[in-house]
Design an enzyme around this catalytic site. Structure first.
Site, PDB file in Angstrom:
ATOM      1  N   GLU A 183      -8.328  -5.758   4.994  1.00  0.00           N
ATOM      2  CA  GLU A 183      -7.987  -4.843   3.659  1.00  0.00           C
ATOM      3  C   GLU A 183      -6.696  -5.987   2.977  1.00  0.00           C
ATOM      4  OE1 GLU A 183      -9.371  -1.190   2.884  1.00  0.00           O
ATOM      5  OE2 GLU A 183      -9.512  -1.477   4.885  1.00  0.00           O
TER       6      GLU A 183
ATOM      7  N   HIS B   4     -12.941   3.091  -0.485  1.00  0.00           N
ATOM      8  CA  HIS B   4     -12.616   1.325   0.705  1.00  0.00           C
ATOM      9  C   HIS B   4     -13.852  -0.092   0.285  1.00  0.00           C
ATOM     10  CE1 HIS B   4     -13.355   4.372   4.008  1.00  0.00           C
ATOM     11  NE2 HIS B   4     -12.074   4.024   4.000  1.00  0.00           N
TER      12      HIS B   4
ATOM     13  N   ASN C  53       0.883  -1.289   0.230  1.00  0.00           N
ATOM     14  CA  ASN C  53      -0.448  -0.109   0.438  1.00  0.00           C
ATOM     15  C   ASN C  53       1.237   1.580  -0.093  1.00  0.00           C
ATOM     16  OD1 ASN C  53      -2.297   1.909   0.268  1.00  0.00           O
ATOM     17  ND2 ASN C  53      -2.583   1.097   2.357  1.00  0.00           N
TER      18      ASN C  53
ATOM     19  N   ARG D 123      -2.549  -2.369  -3.086  1.00  0.00           N
ATOM     20  CA  ARG D 123      -3.816  -1.754  -3.221  1.00  0.00           C
ATOM     21  C   ARG D 123      -3.340   0.299  -4.357  1.00  0.00           C
ATOM     22  NH1 ARG D 123      -5.419   2.697   1.407  1.00  0.00           N
ATOM     23  NH2 ARG D 123      -7.187   3.383   0.715  1.00  0.00           N
TER      24      ARG D 123
ATOM     25  N   ARG E  94     -12.893  14.800   7.292  1.00  0.00           N
ATOM     26  CA  ARG E  94     -13.851  15.197   6.701  1.00  0.00           C
ATOM     27  C   ARG E  94     -15.375  15.161   6.967  1.00  0.00           C
ATOM     28  NH1 ARG E  94     -11.680   9.912   4.040  1.00  0.00           N
ATOM     29  NH2 ARG E  94     -10.006  10.727   3.082  1.00  0.00           N
TER      30      ARG E  94
END
Ligand code: ADP
Length: 402
Positions: free
Chosen positions: A386, A181, A7, A91, A242
């Site tokens: 993940e 996601h 990643n 990823r 956010r």
């Protein structure tokens, strides 16, 4: 098979080496400060000990090289030859409308990831650099797979992904909802169906992935039909920093008042809003806010109230979108651990015939049903993974290719 999962961010790179047969994490770690100086933190499965090394990492290539070196290290490593790495799963944040599944990386795939750079200018470039660095260090023969954050959401119907703005912006620039996601939503929705014994071909599941970044998705028969993040991860739930949903006119209003340009405003919506903004800068981290709220801090309480309220509203809208729901799954750092958030949300779903099992809701980090047996809809905690999902998807593609 041993799969290396990568990643890559702009100045960091996370890695895990996984054994697909056992699902065991053989080693994992993080390269930080790439392009500045370089720090590698590594844990192998021989002990829990964490090793920290200062290694010059002017580029991602040196970072990948140091990951390979530490994996091969006779003492701290876990393999004795690079040939023991069967494939690499990367990823990749944005696959635009090109990718609705993971793919073996070819020149054509690299070009398409590059074509998606305008949609994810901060994320796709380092993802590409990570892939190239792996190629340089490991050679062209090790199969590499791209696993996209957006892919799972490509099954959304047009009515869910279109913004009601002039159509030319979609035509010309592909402005639409993509969602993120996706690897987690795919993994958790599948796991929910399996764990609860639902019919994969006849099931309606809502997945609430609540972490620092949060998103929620509606999944019918294993396919995503709606999700809360949008063109970028800014849309939807209240997150760590956010804002999630707001009236777009807020941007112009504040920009005029503060004499700011729109880029600065969008930065504030991404980095200084959400829990951090609502708590007057106290923290973006749920644990800090929970503690402060328990000690009577009204700013922390406000942030948590807004977070939970938005989740309740999204669940309601997705039940409406799917005309029903069989199961709701909580995942991510907050979803898996924060009993208070789950309780607040589930207590507001009594209209669906759901009652919380208070004892079961103490669950942390394991697949667990947290609704009472007589509830009409099952609510569960389903931990996401993940890296394992990327590993599984990589292994499947590589096996089929052979
Ligand atoms: P990311 O989106 O960066 O992957 P995570 O999924 O790790 O983030 O989630 C981070 C959030 O989870 C933080 O707000 C953190 O406070 C919260 N969290 C992690 N552990 C716990 C815990 N034990 N109890 C409550 N909240 C937790």
């Amino acid at each position: 098979m041993n799969i290396l999962v990568i990643n890559a961010g702009s100045s960091s790179l996370k890695y895990q080496l996984l054994d697909t047969d056992s699902g065991e994490v053989m080693a994992k770690g993080l390269c930080e400060r790439i392009g500045i100086d370089g720090v590698l933190t590594h844990t192998g499965n021989k002990s829990d000990e964490k090793f920290k090394f200062d290694i010059a990492m002017p580029t991602h290539k040196e970072a990948i090289q140091s990951v390979i070196d530490v994996l091969l290290d006779p003492e701290k490593g876990v393999i004795s030859s690079m040939s023991e790495i069967d494939a690499v799963g990367h990823r990749v944040v944005h696959g635009g409308e090109f990718f609705s599944d993971s793919v073996i990386i070819t020149e054509k795939v690299l070009k398409a990831i590059e074509d998606c750079v305008p949609l994810a200018p901060l994320h796709n470039p380092p993802n590409l650099i990570g892939i190239q660095a792996c190629r340089d260090v490991m050679g062209p023969d090790v199969p590499m797979v791209a696993v996209f954050d957006t892919a799972f959401h490509q099954t959304m119907p047009e009515k869910a992904y279109m913004y009601a703005i002039p159509y030319k912006y979609y035509d010309q620039y592909k402005v639409r909802k993509y969602g993120f996601h996706g690897t987690s939503h795919r993994f958790v929705s599948k796991e929910t169906i399996k764990f609860l014994g639902l019919d994969p071909e006849n099931s309606k599941v809502i997945v609430a992935h609540l972490g620092n970044g949060s998103s929620i998705s509606a999944v019918v028969n294993g396919k995503c039909v709606d999700t809360s993040m949008g063109l970028t991860p800014l849309e939807g739930l209240v997150m760590g920093t956010r804002s999630g949903d707001l009236d777009p006119a807020v941007l112009e209003f504040i920009c005029k008042k503060e004499n700011m340009d729109v880029s600065e405003m969008v930065r504030i919506l991404n980095k200084e809003s959400g829990l951090l903004g609502l708590s007057k800068g106290l923290s973006s981290d749920f644990r800090d806010l929970n503690e402060a709220s328990e000690n009577g801090n009204p700013d922390a309480k406000r942030a948590i109230d807004c977070l939970c309220y938005r989740i309740v509203k999204y669940i309601g809208s997705y039940v409406a979108a799917m005309n029903g729901v069989d199961a709701i799954a909580f995942t991510g750092g907050i979803g898996e651990n924060a009993a208070l958030v789950r309780k607040t949300v589930v207590d507001n779903l009594s209209y669906l015939g759901i009652t919380l099992d208070e004892e079961a809701n103490k669950a942390r980090g394991e697949d667990k049903v947290i609704s009472t047996p007589d509830s009409k809809v099952t609510v569960a905690v389903i931990p996401t993974n993940e890296e394992l999902a990327i590993c599984q998807e990589t292994a499947e593609l590589v096996k089929n290719q052979k």
